[in-house]
Enzyme design. Structure first.
Site, short mmCIF file in Angstrom:
data_model
loop_
_atom_site.label_atom_id
_atom_site.label_comp_id
_atom_site.label_asym_id
_atom_site.label_seq_id
_atom_site.Cartn_x
_atom_site.Cartn_y
_atom_site.Cartn_z
N THR A 187 52.18 51.17 22.41
CA THR A 187 52.50 50.79 23.74
C THR A 187 52.45 49.43 23.94
O THR A 187 51.26 48.91 23.68
CB THR A 187 51.73 51.78 24.70
OG1 THR A 187 52.18 53.25 24.43
CG2 THR A 187 51.95 51.58 26.17
N GLY A 205 53.94 60.77 28.20
CA GLY A 205 52.37 60.43 28.18
C GLY A 205 52.02 59.66 29.45
O GLY A 205 52.44 59.92 30.54
N GLY A 218 47.02 54.29 23.92
CA GLY A 218 46.39 55.30 23.24
C GLY A 218 46.92 56.65 23.32
O GLY A 218 48.01 57.01 23.63
N GLY A 240 47.87 59.49 24.95
CA GLY A 240 48.09 60.02 26.40
C GLY A 240 47.73 60.80 27.06
O GLY A 240 47.07 60.94 27.97
N1 ASP Z 1 49.76 55.97 25.60
C1 ASP Z 1 50.99 56.39 24.63
C2 ASP Z 1 51.58 57.60 25.07
O1 ASP Z 1 50.76 58.46 25.11
C3 ASP Z 1 51.08 55.77 23.20
C4 ASP Z 1 50.90 54.60 22.92
O2 ASP Z 1 49.69 54.03 23.58
O3 ASP Z 1 51.01 54.08 22.09
O4 ASP Z 1 52.54 58.09 25.23
#
Ligand code: ASP
Length: 485
Positions: A351, A381, A402, A404
């Site tokens: 992300t 997420g 992270g 999510g």
């Molecule tokens: N937080 C994002 C999600 O869970 C994933 C990421 O941080 O890459 O969709």
């Protein structure tokens, strides 16, 4: 025990803040520059002494090691991060709004194939890119978010349109895309989001999922019953049937008309045809550097944080995941196979996000993502959920990356700002407590970037790395990836 009295908090106090002493000059063009940046953004560096306006960005957290990142790739990613910082700085330097700086920086990251947002978005279980984004203006608490969009080149722009041109905060899927069109935002063909790297990432995740879900070939074991759900065949996501490297039905074939809203190229998911989440008996121990998160199994909760009176978890060692305390009757928050995250497959979140403080002292935050590789169709997420992955108010702004599901359950972004507001904690202390204590106990992997209205910065993460960068008044971009220089 109050957070500030915990020994871990004393360590976290140091760990959370950054000292930004990078001298003028390009910080990414030489190895020396990169090393200096890593040193400047070390998470155990002392606090900043001269808070000023500035911008902080992230490009995702996860198991990132020097061994699995080629020098060419690292240099390219640092260059994009630097460009994003400079785009945001250009806005702030001329007295522009933090909101504009945040969107300008995120735009650059969304347009890069290296980060899991916009162009580089990961694929869901069905081989489709579904994107989420949110933006929030700390001064007014206006917010906008979109989720599950498939044809929006820069979802952060649509989130902003939702914020500024609609009475709503969040719009999803076809409705969000119809709104985009009504505002003159063109839709892009879904094939725009196809990258070979992300496609291969999905194939690996499907293989891993299948391997874990396959019944062990042990003589004497009862055969599977017909009702047992089976995972998708590796390399052939449920929808569309795909040959590795060949975008299938969800990615319009060159020459075919672009996909329009309401005529998705993706066959609808048949209820009950979803691959079963992996279910392996036992709860293997958490391996350092392994996400401690369980697969998102419907109906099963991750282990909650230690209840009052339970012994505190050992301090989080940078780059390692503390095993959450297993409580009788609860499922331990641990991956089913050490070393492999059953959802992401590739051990990495990607992300992108930005937080900024402008010359008027106003904060803003934004986050954009393709979500998690192999996520189920329709999964949303934390990124677009205000208070979970994105949040800004008049004293604090946060963007997260992270796993999510944990960031949603623990309302991570708002929790950090609430600790600043109600407990009067310094921002680094609040951010570090949530990431290194609350989340680690829960088994949630990831990190945040955060700023307060004095310009203090925090970038804690409980994974081995997080792509991140800072730029202040002097316009010197500082980029870091790993825990240690
Ligand atoms: N937080 C994002 C999600 O869970 C994933 C990421 O941080 O890459 O969709």
């Amino acid at each position: 025990m109050s957070p500030s009295s915990s020994p871990r908090m004393h360590r976290s106090l140091l760990a959370g803040a950054v000292l930004l002493l990078a001298p003028l000059g390009c910080v990414t063009s030489t190895q020396e520059g990169a090393a200096r940046d890593e040193a400047a953004l070390r998470t155990d560096a002392p606090p900043r002494v001269k808070p000023k306006w500035g911008l902080v960005i992230h490009g995702g957290a996860g198991v990132i090691s020097r061994e699995n990142l080629s020098p060419e790739r690292e240099a390219a990613m640092r260059a994009v991060l630097t460009q994003a910082l400079q785009a945001g700085h250009a806005v702030l330097a001329k007295g522009g709004k933090s909101l504009d700086a945040v969107t300008a920086a995120i735009h650059v990251l969304e347009d890069s194939p290296y980060f899991n947002a916009g162009k580089g978005a990961v694929f869901n279980h069905d081989g489709v890119n579904e994107l989420d984004a949110a933006v929030m203006d700390g001064k007014t608490r206006a917010a906008g978010a979109v989720a599950g969009v498939r044809h929006i080149q820069n979802p952060i722009d649509l989130a902003r349109l939702v914020m500024e041109k609609s009475p709503h905060v969040m719009m999803v899927g076809d409705g969000a895309e119809a709104f985009a069109q009504s505002q003159g935002m063109p839709l892009v063909d879904a094939k725009y989001f196809y990258t070979e790297e992300r496609w291969q990432g999905l194939q690996r995740a499907l293989e891993q999922e299948k391997a874990k879900a396959a019944p062990p070939a042990t003589p004497g074991q009862p055969p599977s019953t017909p009702d047992q759900q089976q995972p998708a065949t590796p390399g052939t996501p449920a929808a569309p049937p795909a040959t590795p490297g060949t975008p299938a039905a969800s990615h319009p074939v060159p020459g075919q008309p672009p996909v329009t809203p309401g005529t998705q190229a993706v066959p609808p998911v048949t209820p009950g045809k979803q691959a079963a989440p992996p279910a392996t008996p036992g709860t293997p121990a958490v391996t350092p550097g392994t996400p401690a998160a369980p697969p998102a199994t419907p109906g099963k909760q991750a282990a909650p944080p230690a209840a009052p009176g339970t012994p505190a978890a050992p301090p989080a060692t940078p780059g390692t995941q503390a095993a959450p305390p297993a409580k009788p009757g609860t499922q331990a928050a641990a991956p089913l196979t050490p070393g492999v995250d059953p959802i992401t497959g590739d051990h990495k979140f990607g992300t992108v996000g930005a937080v900024a403080l402008d010359q008027d002292g106003n904060l803003a935050a934004g986050t954009s993502t393709g979500g998690m590789t192999n996520k189920r169709f329709g999964r949303v997420g934390d990124a677009p959920i205000i208070g979970a992955g994105t949040y800004a108010d008049e004293r604090c702004a946060v963007s997260a990356t992270g796993h999510g599901e944990f960031f949603i359950r623990y309302t991570v972004a708002r929790d950090i700002c609430a600790r600043v507001e109600y407990q009067d904690l310094p921002l680094p202390e609040a951010a570090n407590f949530v990431i290194h204590d609350v989340l680690v106990k829960a088994g949630g992997e990831g990190g945040v970037i955060a700023m307060d209205r004095q310009g203090h910065v925090a970038m804690p993460f409980n994974s081995s790395g997080m792509y991140r960068g800072y730029i202040g008044e002097d316009g010197t971009p500082t980029v870091a990836i790993f825990q240690q220089p």
